[in-house]
Write a protein that holds these residues in place. Structure first.
Motif, PDB file in Angstrom:
ATOM      1  N   GLN A   1       9.167   6.259   2.350  1.00 49.53           N
ATOM      2  CA  GLN A   1       9.809   5.599   3.485  1.00 49.53           C
ATOM      3  C   GLN A   1       8.800   4.639   4.097  1.00 49.53           C
ATOM      4  OE1 GLN A   1      12.136   4.233   4.929  1.00 49.53           O
ATOM      5  NE2 GLN A   1      13.358   5.936   5.692  1.00 49.53           N
ATOM      6  N   VAL A   2       9.325   3.633   4.806  1.00 50.81           N
ATOM      7  CA  VAL A   2       8.442   2.761   5.580  1.00 50.81           C
ATOM      8  C   VAL A   2       8.574   3.152   7.050  1.00 50.81           C
ATOM      9  CG1 VAL A   2       8.514   0.819   3.977  1.00 50.81           C
ATOM     10  CG2 VAL A   2      10.226   0.994   5.800  1.00 50.81           C
TER      11      VAL A   2
ATOM     12  N   MET B   1       0.844  -1.193   0.000  1.00 44.25           N
ATOM     13  CA  MET B   1       0.000   0.000   0.000  1.00 44.25           C
ATOM     14  C   MET B   1       0.875   1.237   0.000  1.00 44.25           C
ATOM     15  SD  MET B   1      -3.228   1.068   2.375  1.00 44.25           S
ATOM     16  CE  MET B   1      -4.329  -0.239   1.865  1.00 44.25           C
ATOM     17  N   LEU B   2       0.336   2.267  -0.624  1.00 47.63           N
ATOM     18  CA  LEU B   2       1.030   3.537  -0.683  1.00 47.63           C
ATOM     19  C   LEU B   2       0.189   4.547   0.086  1.00 47.63           C
ATOM     20  CD1 LEU B   2       3.405   5.038  -2.069  1.00 47.63           C
ATOM     21  CD2 LEU B   2       1.844   5.544  -3.938  1.00 47.63           C
ATOM     22  N   ILE B   3       0.812   5.229   1.027  1.00 44.30           N
ATOM     23  CA  ILE B   3       0.072   6.236   1.794  1.00 44.30           C
ATOM     24  C   ILE B   3       0.739   7.581   1.594  1.00 44.30           C
ATOM     25  CG2 ILE B   3      -0.520   6.997   4.124  1.00 44.30           C
ATOM     26  CD1 ILE B   3      -1.079   4.132   4.820  1.00 44.30           C
TER      27      ILE B   3
ATOM     28  N   ALA C   1      13.821  -3.476  10.179  1.00 44.12           N
ATOM     29  CA  ALA C   1      14.120  -4.395   9.075  1.00 44.12           C
ATOM     30  C   ALA C   1      13.070  -5.488   8.940  1.00 44.12           C
ATOM     31  CB  ALA C   1      15.503  -5.016   9.250  1.00 44.12           C
ATOM     32  N   THR C   2      11.816  -5.062   8.889  1.00 44.42           N
ATOM     33  CA  THR C   2      10.733  -6.038   8.795  1.00 44.42           C
ATOM     34  C   THR C   2      10.283  -6.272   7.361  1.00 44.42           C
ATOM     35  OG1 THR C   2       9.142  -4.270   9.092  1.00 44.42           O
ATOM     36  CG2 THR C   2       9.818  -5.444  11.065  1.00 44.42           C
ATOM     37  N   GLY C   3      10.882  -5.575   6.420  1.00 48.58           N
ATOM     38  CA  GLY C   3      10.427  -5.701   5.034  1.00 48.58           C
ATOM     39  C   GLY C   3       9.024  -5.144   4.867  1.00 48.58           C
ATOM     40  N   ALA C   4       8.733  -4.043   5.575  1.00 46.15           N
ATOM     41  CA  ALA C   4       7.394  -3.451   5.539  1.00 46.15           C
ATOM     42  C   ALA C   4       7.035  -3.049   4.117  1.00 46.15           C
ATOM     43  CB  ALA C   4       7.339  -2.246   6.466  1.00 46.15           C
ATOM     44  N   LYS C   5       5.770  -3.263   3.750  1.00 46.07           N
ATOM     45  CA  LYS C   5       5.335  -2.975   2.389  1.00 46.07           C
ATOM     46  C   LYS C   5       4.292  -1.865   2.326  1.00 46.07           C
ATOM     47  CE  LYS C   5       4.730  -7.442   0.742  1.00 46.07           C
ATOM     48  NZ  LYS C   5       3.536  -7.467   1.417  1.00 46.07           N
ATOM     49  N   VAL C   6       4.115  -1.160   3.417  1.00 46.18           N
ATOM     50  CA  VAL C   6       3.267   0.033   3.344  1.00 46.18           C
ATOM     51  C   VAL C   6       4.207   1.221   3.244  1.00 46.18           C
ATOM     52  CG1 VAL C   6       1.601   1.474   4.554  1.00 46.18           C
ATOM     53  CG2 VAL C   6       1.356  -1.006   4.584  1.00 46.18           C
ATOM     54  N   PHE C   7       4.168   1.872   2.073  1.00 50.23           N
ATOM     55  CA  PHE C   7       5.116   2.948   1.792  1.00 50.23           C
ATOM     56  C   PHE C   7       4.459   4.295   2.055  1.00 50.23           C
ATOM     57  CE2 PHE C   7       6.125  -0.655  -0.952  1.00 50.23           C
ATOM     58  CZ  PHE C   7       7.426  -0.901  -0.561  1.00 50.23           C
ATOM     59  N   TYR C   8       5.194   5.169   2.714  1.00 50.23           N
ATOM     60  CA  TYR C   8       4.661   6.487   3.055  1.00 50.23           C
ATOM     61  C   TYR C   8       5.368   7.562   2.251  1.00 50.23           C
ATOM     62  CZ  TYR C   8       2.175   4.562   7.101  1.00 50.23           C
ATOM     63  OH  TYR C   8       1.318   3.860   7.904  1.00 50.23           O
ATOM     64  N   ASN C   9       4.579   8.403   1.606  1.00 51.47           N
ATOM     65  CA  ASN C   9       5.147   9.566   0.953  1.00 51.47           C
ATOM     66  C   ASN C   9       5.077  10.726   1.934  1.00 51.47           C
ATOM     67  OD1 ASN C   9       6.172  11.216  -1.146  1.00 51.47           O
ATOM     68  ND2 ASN C   9       4.090  11.965  -1.555  1.00 51.47           N
ATOM     69  N   ASP C  10       6.108  11.553   1.953  1.00 46.78           N
ATOM     70  CA  ASP C  10       6.122  12.728   2.838  1.00 46.78           C
ATOM     71  C   ASP C  10       6.145  12.360   4.320  1.00 46.78           C
ATOM     72  OD1 ASP C  10       6.462  15.078   1.629  1.00 46.78           O
ATOM     73  OD2 ASP C  10       4.357  15.618   1.420  1.00 46.78           O
ATOM     74  N   LEU C  11       6.786  11.285   4.655  1.00 48.91           N
ATOM     75  CA  LEU C  11       6.802  10.850   6.059  1.00 48.91           C
ATOM     76  C   LEU C  11       7.801  11.681   6.844  1.00 48.91           C
ATOM     77  CD1 LEU C  11       5.621   8.531   7.925  1.00 48.91           C
ATOM     78  CD2 LEU C  11       7.796   7.386   7.564  1.00 48.91           C
ATOM     79  N   ASP C  12       7.343  12.289   7.923  1.00 48.51           N
ATOM     80  CA  ASP C  12       8.220  13.105   8.755  1.00 48.51           C
ATOM     81  C   ASP C  12       9.087  12.204   9.640  1.00 48.51           C
ATOM     82  OD1 ASP C  12       8.519  16.096   9.602  1.00 48.51           O
ATOM     83  OD2 ASP C  12       8.580  14.933  11.456  1.00 48.51           O
ATOM     84  N   GLY C  13      10.279  12.669   9.911  1.00 48.86           N
ATOM     85  CA  GLY C  13      11.203  11.877  10.728  1.00 48.86           C
ATOM     86  C   GLY C  13      10.727  11.641  12.144  1.00 48.86           C
ATOM     87  N   SER C  14       9.770  12.443  12.591  1.00 46.98           N
ATOM     88  CA  SER C  14       9.311  12.291  13.973  1.00 46.98           C
ATOM     89  C   SER C  14       8.296  11.157  14.134  1.00 46.98           C
ATOM     90  CB  SER C  14       8.681  13.595  14.448  1.00 46.98           C
ATOM     91  OG  SER C  14       7.565  13.913  13.635  1.00 46.98           O
ATOM     92  N   VAL C  15       7.829  10.587  13.010  1.00 51.41           N
ATOM     93  CA  VAL C  15       6.775   9.565  13.107  1.00 51.41           C
ATOM     94  C   VAL C  15       7.350   8.253  13.619  1.00 51.41           C
ATOM     95  CG1 VAL C  15       5.100   8.211  11.806  1.00 51.41           C
ATOM     96  CG2 VAL C  15       5.406  10.617  11.293  1.00 51.41           C
ATOM     97  N   ARG C  16       6.668   7.679  14.586  1.00 50.81           N
ATOM     98  CA  ARG C  16       7.086   6.385  15.113  1.00 50.81           C
ATOM     99  C   ARG C  16       6.034   5.338  14.841  1.00 50.81           C
ATOM    100  NH1 ARG C  16       8.968   9.149  20.144  1.00 50.81           N
ATOM    101  NH2 ARG C  16      11.143   9.627  19.762  1.00 50.81           N
TER     102      ARG C  16
END
Lengths: 157, 392, 243
Positions: C221-222, C42-44, C228-243
């Motif tokens: 970014q994921v 998924m792309l978010i 290193a989970t190989g996450a497949k939900v990709f985030y556009n514009d993801l801020d570095g503060s997001v956990r």
């Protein structure tokens, strides 16, 4: 020979182990689902069972096969990319049986502000209004057609 | 939501591992520790602890029988638990634990106890009547051979079993530590030291447990406590405890020094929600106080009564301290958000399936089982002495 | 709006055939679906999310998610200039009913929709003792609820907080990426209901999927890449503060 005789009780204990193992293996062969291990360490049939669950949202392709008139209004407006069920809710039942299941009437006062109420947290380019200031309590559809909301008076784009 | 400070991911608010999962490593640890104490006599020839040899084995067995119960009760679908044996997932520490548990129960503990008691069992099956006779007869597995030679073979095999048992005990409890230590998602747990810390804390709790049980049962039976025995046990307890405490402090100092992304969140938790159970109970009352007391008995020549009192007091505190340690690992690891932005609260219920009453019941159950086992297979040194003489 | 005309309207034959295959739902009736031909993700696009909560409600409707538990939820971040590493985050009832009004105060706000990352190297399936949760050949992380013990080990192992124990079923429950929909050619309920296109289902094995063009031209970014989970939900514009 007498070593074996004097260790006989140990063989009995070992025999219990072997017996338990055979019983375990027999039960295992019977209990483990047949499709287990088909694709990996899980029950292969589970995939099909999960895929077979029924859907609640029909999907806009399904809506558009019948509601071509709405599509015509929508396709050039600001809401062209908004899927039908985003506002109208899940309507697979209606698609199954359009004659007897009718979609509920929508309340624009609730629906429009859900997306368009002003808040500093929304992306800046997204159209936002403060309902009281913007319309002094008039229903949104007085001026805006929800399927193509640009104001007709201002010249629909 | 009540009990939440800051931000939790919404699914994190509810804790999924309750007080029962605290009991599980605690009880398993007592098993491993008690067994290692027993092996001291058998493999390392520490004659002084001989009076507790059989008691330690029976204690280990009674706790081991209870160990899976808290897990079982905690499961959403306990009836499906045999799947863990039928289709064990090789990458899951929990699945492998099932097999290690069975191995340890049957191939090590039951086998060793059986070998050690075989002569008694055969004699009892001939002496007793009625129901008990039946029980003993079944336990002989139909072999009444107690010739000198067969007992000699038992002795040798028993030695090998104990030898195998020591790494098995390490494996059993190391696996419990690995269940937590291998979870990379949880910085409170994720540490290669976890299995090692679990093994040493297990030895500490098991040794303290057997020491307390030995002193209590001897007193209850109106016999005299063998001071040479408890002095030796206390010495082992002291040294194991020092290793355990050093490892835990190493882990703590390492975390403080590295201060990675989770540190601020975990540090706050230790100073707030876990302050009482971690700082006060685990480190203060449960570790430093017993260490100082036990250390005192090592350096000063104290009268017998003072030593007895110190041993029982320090032993009880140690058991509480190790319980607090398990609590802080299991519950503490779920109180903070994996976003490191907030904390939730654990509210222990009273009467539910995973409540306080069940937990207390499960803690007392091994003592009940031990009582039955002791009735069935008397472990007392006076009986043991005659058995030992005959076996030699 | 000609309601009466529409009520009398019976589904057009072509549509009826298409819809029937969706309805029947069994794998046999979607014969064209081959697991080996898909690799779902998924792309978010965070710059498009308005925090309306449509996705959370749609997910609950589609998947009977119990109240207070979430297969997907939306978080609102508020990051001040002074304290970038300590954002103020809220997610009232998972964002299901939207968010309280936010006032301009210097910092930046944004919404972050979350769901199962459908990890290829998923730490949750790794720890399952019995094989009740698994990654399918087409890249969805699913739970076999008839086989799950309810031990909650996977709940502990998920770095993203995406799993929960279903309060009635007593087994683990999580986002299936609407596996029952995507295998029938539909998109997920959350993507269907998203009014701004902030969420897009994507098939990495489909060369015509728009995600390929998007990934080439955007910085994505994921979540928690250090896991290193190989996450497949990709985030556009993801801020570095997001956990």
């Amino acid at each position: 020979m007498s070593v074996f005789k004097d260790a006989g009780h140990l063989f009995r204990f070992a025999g219990l182990f072997v017996l338990a193992f055979i019983v375990f293996w027999a039960i295992r062969g019977y209990v483990v689902p047949k499709s287990f291990g088909q694709y990996g360490h899980y029950r292969g049939n589970a995939i099909g069972e999960i895929a077979a669950r029924s859907v609640h949202f029909a999907g806009h392709d399904t809506c558009e096969t019948c509601h071509t008139d709405v599509l015509d209004v929508k396709k050039n407006g600001k809401h062209a990319h908004v899927n039908c069920e985003a506002c109208h809710g899940a309507l697979a039942k209606h698609a199954d049986d359009p004659a007897s299941v009718t979609p509920p009437k929508l309340d624009t006062a609730v629906l429009c502000v859900r997306c368009h109420a002003t808040t500093a947290a929304k992306p800046k380019g997204f159209p936002q209004v403060s309902a009281e200031e913007h319309s002094t309590g008039l229903p949104c559809e007085t001026c805006h057609q929800p399927h193509s909301p640009a104001m007709v008076a201002g010249g629909a784009k | 939501m009540s009990g939440v400070e800051g931000f939790m991911y919404p699914n994190e608010i509810e804790l999924h591992w309750s007080v029962l999962i605290v009991l599980y490593p605690y009880i398993t640890g007592l098993v491993a520790g008690a067994f290692i104490l027993a092996s001291l006599e058998r493999v390392f020839n520490v004659e002084a602890v001989k009076p507790t040899y059989r008691l330690a084995l029976l204690t280990a067995l009674s706790f081991l029988l209870v160990a899976p119960l808290p897990l079982q009760l905690h499961l959403g679908h306990p009836e499906r638990s045999p799947e863990m044996y039928f289709t064990p997932h090789s990458t899951s520490a929990m699945a492998m634990f099932g097999y290690v548990y069975l191995w340890y129960l049957m191939a090590v503990l039951v086998f060793e106890i059986w070998l050690d008691y075989r002569r008694d069992i055969v004699l009892l099956s001939q002496k007793t009547k009625g129901m008990t006779r039946w029980i003993y007869t079944i336990m002989t597995l139909g072999s009444s051979n107690i010739s000198k030679r067969s007992l000699h073979i038992d002795e040798r095999v028993g030695w090998v079993v104990t030898l195998v048992g020591i790494p098995s005990a390490f494996l059993l409890h190391g696996y419990v530590g690995f269940i937590f230590g291998s979870i990379k998602a949880n910085p409170w747990w994720s540490s290669p030291l976890m299995p090692v810390v679990f093994i040493f804390s297990a030895m500490v709790s098991g040794i303290a447990g057997v020491m307390v049980i030995y002193m209590a049962t001897t007193k209850l039976r109106g016999r005299k406590i063998d001071m040479r025995c408890v002095d030796t046990i206390a010495m082992y307890l002291f040294y194991t405890f020092i290793i355990d405490f050093s490892l835990e402090m190493l882990d703590l100092i390492h975390r403080i020094y590295e201060a990675d992304e989770s540190f601020r969140s975990l540090d706050f938790m230790v100073h707030s929600k876990l302050f009482f159970s971690q700082i006060v109970l685990q480190i203060g009352l449960g570790t430093l106080v017993p260490l100082i007391l036990l250390g005192l008995t090592q350096v000063a020549k104290l009268p017998e009564l003072a030593r007895k009192r110190i041993y029982s007091f320090a032993g009880a505190l140690t058991l509480i301290g190790i319980f607090a340690m398990r609590w802080n690992v299991v519950i503490g690891g779920q109180l903070f958000s994996k976003s490191f932005l907030g904390y939730t609260t654990y509210k222990m219920s009273l009467v539910t399936k995973e409540g306080l009453i069940v937990a207390v019941g499960l803690t007392l159950l091994p003592l009940g089982i031990l009582w039955v086992l002791v009735k069935l297979l008397p472990p007392w040194p006076e009986d043991h002495a005659t058995q030992g003489a005959a076996a030699d | 709006m000609n309601i009466s005309r529409r009520q009398m309207l019976i589904l057009l034959p072509a549509a009826a055939v298409a819809w029937k295959s969706v309805l029947a739902g069994t794998p046999e009736s979607s014969p064209n679906y081959k697991m080996s031909e898909h690799w779902w993700s998924m792309l978010i696009d965070i710059s498009k999310c308005i925090g309306c909560g449509n996705c959370v409600r749609a997910c609950q409707t589609e998947n009977d998610v119990p109240d207070g538990y979430f297969r997907t939820w939306v978080e609102r971040y508020h990051v001040s200039d002074e304290n970038m590493t300590n954002p103020e985050v809220i997610s009232p009832d998972g964002g299901k009913e939207g968010f309280p009004e936010a006032k301009e105060d210097g910092g930046k706000y944004f919404y972050v929709p979350k769901l199962c990352n459908q990890c290829a190297d998923s730490p949750c399936t790794q720890v399952c003792p019995v094989g009740a949760t698994f990654v399918t050949p087409d890249g969805a992380v699913l739970v076999d609820q008839t086989y799950c013990l309810g031990c909650a080990y996977c709940v502990q192992a998920c770095p993203y907080g995406c799993r929960y124990i279903h309060p009635q079923k007593k087994v683990v429950d999580k986002c299936t990426l609407c596996y029952h929909r995507i295998t029938k050619g539909l998109t997920t309920a959350c993507c269907e209901a998203c009014p701004t296109g902030a969420r897009q289902l994507a098939d990495l094995k489909n060369p015509n999927d728009p995600i390929h063009a998007f990934l080439k031209t955007h910085s994505v970014q994921v979540l928690k890449p250090q896991m290193a989970t190989g996450a497949k939900v990709f985030y556009n514009d993801l801020d570095g503060s997001v956990r």
